[in-house]
Design a protein around this motif. Sequence first.
Motif, PDB file in Angstrom:
ATOM      1  N   ASN A   1      -3.929  -3.127   3.059  1.00 33.36           N
ATOM      2  CA  ASN A   1      -3.827  -1.907   3.852  1.00 33.36           C
ATOM      3  C   ASN A   1      -3.567  -0.641   3.039  1.00 33.36           C
TER       4      ASN A   1
ATOM      5  N   LYS B   1      -0.308  -7.833   1.771  1.00 35.69           N
ATOM      6  CA  LYS B   1      -0.452  -6.866   2.854  1.00 35.69           C
ATOM      7  C   LYS B   1      -0.672  -5.463   2.306  1.00 35.69           C
TER       8      LYS B   1
ATOM      9  N   SER C   1       2.024  -7.724  11.671  1.00 38.31           N
ATOM     10  CA  SER C   1       2.733  -6.532  11.214  1.00 38.31           C
ATOM     11  C   SER C   1       2.376  -5.326  12.050  1.00 38.31           C
ATOM     12  N   SER C   2       3.211  -4.295  11.942  1.00 36.91           N
ATOM     13  CA  SER C   2       2.962  -3.053  12.671  1.00 36.91           C
ATOM     14  C   SER C   2       3.589  -1.887  11.922  1.00 36.91           C
TER      15      SER C   2
ATOM     16  N   SER D   1      12.259  -5.768   8.407  1.00 34.67           N
ATOM     17  CA  SER D   1      12.032  -4.326   8.339  1.00 34.67           C
ATOM     18  C   SER D   1      12.980  -3.685   7.336  1.00 34.67           C
TER      19      SER D   1
ATOM     20  N   GLU E   1       3.778   1.769   9.534  1.00 33.66           N
ATOM     21  CA  GLU E   1       3.733   2.032   8.103  1.00 33.66           C
ATOM     22  C   GLU E   1       5.132   2.315   7.600  1.00 33.66           C
TER      23      GLU E   1
ATOM     24  N   PRO F   1       3.888  -2.594   5.681  1.00 31.49           N
ATOM     25  CA  PRO F   1       4.153  -2.452   7.112  1.00 31.49           C
ATOM     26  C   PRO F   1       5.610  -2.092   7.356  1.00 31.49           C
ATOM     27  N   GLU F   2       5.858  -1.326   8.401  1.00 27.21           N
ATOM     28  CA  GLU F   2       7.236  -1.006   8.761  1.00 27.21           C
ATOM     29  C   GLU F   2       7.956  -2.258   9.269  1.00 27.21           C
ATOM     30  N   LYS F   3       7.249  -3.039  10.074  1.00 28.99           N
ATOM     31  CA  LYS F   3       7.831  -4.257  10.629  1.00 28.99           C
ATOM     32  C   LYS F   3       6.841  -5.397  10.477  1.00 28.99           C
ATOM     33  N   VAL F   4       7.357  -6.589  10.236  1.00 31.42           N
ATOM     34  CA  VAL F   4       6.504  -7.765  10.112  1.00 31.42           C
ATOM     35  C   VAL F   4       7.228  -8.960  10.705  1.00 31.42           C
TER      36      VAL F   4
END
Length: 394
Positions: free
Chosen positions: A300, A296, A314-315, A263, A317, A304-307
């Motif tokens: 998208n 990614k 991932s989850s 992150s 933004e 992603p904020e976290k991967v």
Amino acid sequence: MRFRINRRTGLALTLGLAAAAASFAGAARAAPNGAAAGACGNWSAYRSFVARFMQADGRVIDFSTANQQTTSEGQSYAMFFALIDNDRASFDKLLAWTRSNLAGNQFDARNVRLPAWLWGKKTDGSYGVLDPNSASDSDLWIAYDLLQAGRLWREPTYTKLGQALAARIAHDEVVDLPGLGPMLLPGPQGFRNGNVTRLNPSYLPLSLLRALAHDAPDGPWAKLAENSYQFVKTVSPQGFAPDWAAWQSGQFVVDPKTGDVGSYDAIRVYLWAGLASPADPLAKPWLAVLGGMRAKVAQNGFPPEKVASTTGASSGEGPLSYWGALAPYFKALGDERGLGLARARLAALDAGVPGREPLYYDGVLGLFGTGFIDGRYRFDEAGRLVPAWRNACD
């Protein structure tokens, strides 16, 4: 939230970073010697950063934190930006404040002490060092800043101090891991427990290691660069770097404290890879092992904020700061779509968001990213800084 690690204990601290845009409109500065504005001068984003985050005495403050903290990271990055801008007055103020407050005035070529990583408001209301442990990434940046300042400004005092600091880092923060060789500890204390050594992939910019190898060829830096590439390659099996990892029983493993999440620390791994000179033999391979982020974003339209580095799940933004880090990455990959997305998002740094204060991490990663893609600086194959003013504007 952005996670940093307590340099004494190795435990995670949450620093509270919102995903807001920052405002960087600033007063224009005339380009030196009649040179055209742009890469040679008029870096309004830097000037606004100085006005917003740097006190007159040279202290950089992260206002998003309750203790109004200053980190050695902030001091080191600001010194780098001052060098890019040919702003020696600010560089000297930043260095003087670091010497007095983070290094206890033990910061000269004959007696150099690693600076404390965290300074700010204490529980009793006074201000001072909050954690005396040092942060090796910041130490590397300060040593690099000093060595490049000595060369670019032709000032041997900077060079000697940079050499002394590099030697101190090699002695206190570089360890020989069995089966691997030299590796950079995140700090001198709190990161080795039995046969587990915790490591941070974002602490190892290739360009800095090359420059130290150039200026101190007898040091561990050349081998450390090779080991750092193997480290990042091994812990990024899906093309995503984790915030933390570890060395255990002769191999790199998932970090026992934070797991495989990538992150707010890891986003800098892509930044450093994008900044490396294409002429460096490790530059393309390093970029190649980090291809997950490019894919990614292509999928998208945002990072992603976290991967999870082990699975690629991932989850969220990523905030504006992520685009600052990824702009050089996309440029180095020749990814015009990704770079275009980054440019569009980074325009918010100048436009600002009404009612929201600029944020430190947006600011520093934004300056790294926009300064590079706008041609204000680059690194050569030996890792040396090449600022635009050095040739075109000096």
